[in-house]
Design an enzyme around this catalytic site. Sequence first.
Site, PDB file in Angstrom:
ATOM      1  N   ASP A 173      38.265  -9.961  59.439  1.00 42.76           N
ATOM      2  CA  ASP A 173      36.978 -10.055  58.733  1.00 42.76           C
ATOM      3  C   ASP A 173      35.956  -9.092  59.346  1.00 42.76           C
ATOM      4  O   ASP A 173      34.859  -8.920  58.816  1.00 42.76           O
ATOM      5  CB  ASP A 173      36.452 -11.499  58.679  1.00 42.76           C
ATOM      6  CG  ASP A 173      36.184 -12.076  60.048  1.00 42.76           C
ATOM      7  OD1 ASP A 173      36.565 -11.448  61.060  1.00 42.76           O
ATOM      8  OD2 ASP A 173      35.577 -13.169  60.123  1.00 42.76           O
ATOM      9  N   SER A 174      36.356  -8.400  60.423  1.00 43.17           N
ATOM     10  CA  SER A 174      35.540  -7.298  60.944  1.00 43.17           C
ATOM     11  C   SER A 174      35.323  -6.247  59.854  1.00 43.17           C
ATOM     12  O   SER A 174      34.416  -5.424  59.959  1.00 43.17           O
ATOM     13  CB  SER A 174      36.213  -6.663  62.168  1.00 43.17           C
ATOM     14  OG  SER A 174      37.552  -6.313  61.864  1.00 43.17           O
ATOM     15  N   ASP A 198      42.515 -12.699  57.890  1.00 45.49           N
ATOM     16  CA  ASP A 198      41.496 -13.582  58.473  1.00 45.49           C
ATOM     17  C   ASP A 198      40.904 -14.513  57.424  1.00 45.49           C
ATOM     18  O   ASP A 198      40.558 -14.063  56.318  1.00 45.49           O
ATOM     19  CB  ASP A 198      40.334 -12.729  59.023  1.00 45.49           C
ATOM     20  CG  ASP A 198      40.339 -12.655  60.529  1.00 45.49           C
ATOM     21  OD1 ASP A 198      41.032 -13.458  61.184  1.00 45.49           O
ATOM     22  OD2 ASP A 198      39.637 -11.769  61.054  1.00 45.49           O
ATOM     23  N   LYS A 249      44.664 -16.107  59.936  1.00 38.55           N
ATOM     24  CA  LYS A 249      44.062 -16.321  61.259  1.00 38.55           C
ATOM     25  C   LYS A 249      42.745 -17.058  61.066  1.00 38.55           C
ATOM     26  O   LYS A 249      42.008 -16.779  60.111  1.00 38.55           O
ATOM     27  CB  LYS A 249      43.828 -14.991  61.975  1.00 38.55           C
ATOM     28  CG  LYS A 249      43.096 -15.166  63.322  1.00 38.55           C
ATOM     29  CD  LYS A 249      43.174 -13.930  64.192  1.00 38.55           C
ATOM     30  CE  LYS A 249      42.167 -12.863  63.854  1.00 38.55           C
ATOM     31  NZ  LYS A 249      40.751 -13.290  63.922  1.00 38.55           N
ATOM     32  N   GLU A 291      39.872 -13.051  72.715  1.00 32.19           N
ATOM     33  CA  GLU A 291      38.893 -11.959  72.584  1.00 32.19           C
ATOM     34  C   GLU A 291      37.860 -12.022  73.699  1.00 32.19           C
ATOM     35  O   GLU A 291      37.276 -13.087  73.969  1.00 32.19           O
ATOM     36  CB  GLU A 291      38.193 -12.016  71.211  1.00 32.19           C
ATOM     37  CG  GLU A 291      37.154 -10.887  71.077  1.00 32.19           C
ATOM     38  CD  GLU A 291      36.726 -10.565  69.664  1.00 32.19           C
ATOM     39  OE1 GLU A 291      37.285 -11.143  68.707  1.00 32.19           O
ATOM     40  OE2 GLU A 291      35.832  -9.712  69.531  1.00 32.19           O
TER      41      GLU A 291
END
Length: 293
Positions: A49-50, A88, A118, A187
């Site tokens: 989703d970045s 995502d 994810k 992360e």
Amino acid sequence: MSIHVKKRRLMAPDITMRKGGEPIVALTSYHAHTAAIADNHCDFLLVGDSLGMVMHGYETTVPVPLELMIMHGQAVVRGSKKALVVVDMPFATYEESPSVAFRNAARVMKETDCGAVKLEGGRRMAETIRYLVDRGIPVMAHIGLTPQSVNVLGGFKTQGRTVDQWAAIEEDARVVAEAGAFAVVLEALTAPLAERITQAIPIPTIGIGASAGCDGQILVMEDMLGLSPDVPKFVKKFGAIGAAIDRAIASYADEVRARRFPAPEHTYALQSSEQRASITPVRATKKPKTPST
Ligand code: KIV
């Protein structure tokens, strides 16, 4: 099942089996053409989703809608052949309840044909992870810095900087593994904590800013290619694509302005000299007058 389909893609269990073995290689991908290139080198491709920040100019991943993830997920699945594609789940599409999460994750799986989803969160998402996995949806977990919680965390901050923060993060990792996640993204975690978690849990850890002690690594493709203007400290730029694009576009603009492009080799000709001879000249049109101010 009576039909045997030749397996062409890695699946979630193939990634789990790589625990402790050769490092797992992953990148984000948002389009068919980058997916086709990365597919030659990666074990899985994450439609992260970045993409909301990288491709669509949002300041965080919070506004990203499910439809956008589905659209990019479809492109990446179409562009790739071998790698597992993980999509995502964006903010507010899975947190409310396991059944809401199932409805949205099933939509992602059915509409994109990806191999897994994810979602972000440790203990708080354990029940949902179990619910999805029990109903046929492989889940990759994501703990440590969870960007969808940026408004609670107060920024994109490294996690586990002090040892007193470790127990909660280690617990998150244990619980998502017990809940059935096939792998977990760590992360922005300090190196010793990421190494401890990797040793402690039976599923692969995929690090992003979490040291070489993880079972695999992932980066945002545009960051490692040198296309993103600002990148976190943990990114190594393996390319300088931004500068290359800038040079190419500058040359294009120069050539168009100088009428050097398109050249004859970029231009369609008529089939025969008779055809060319048959063309009658047109009267030149007058240049439009510039409006008086
Ligand atoms: O959205 C994303 O790109 C991600 C990676 C940073 C792991 O979740």
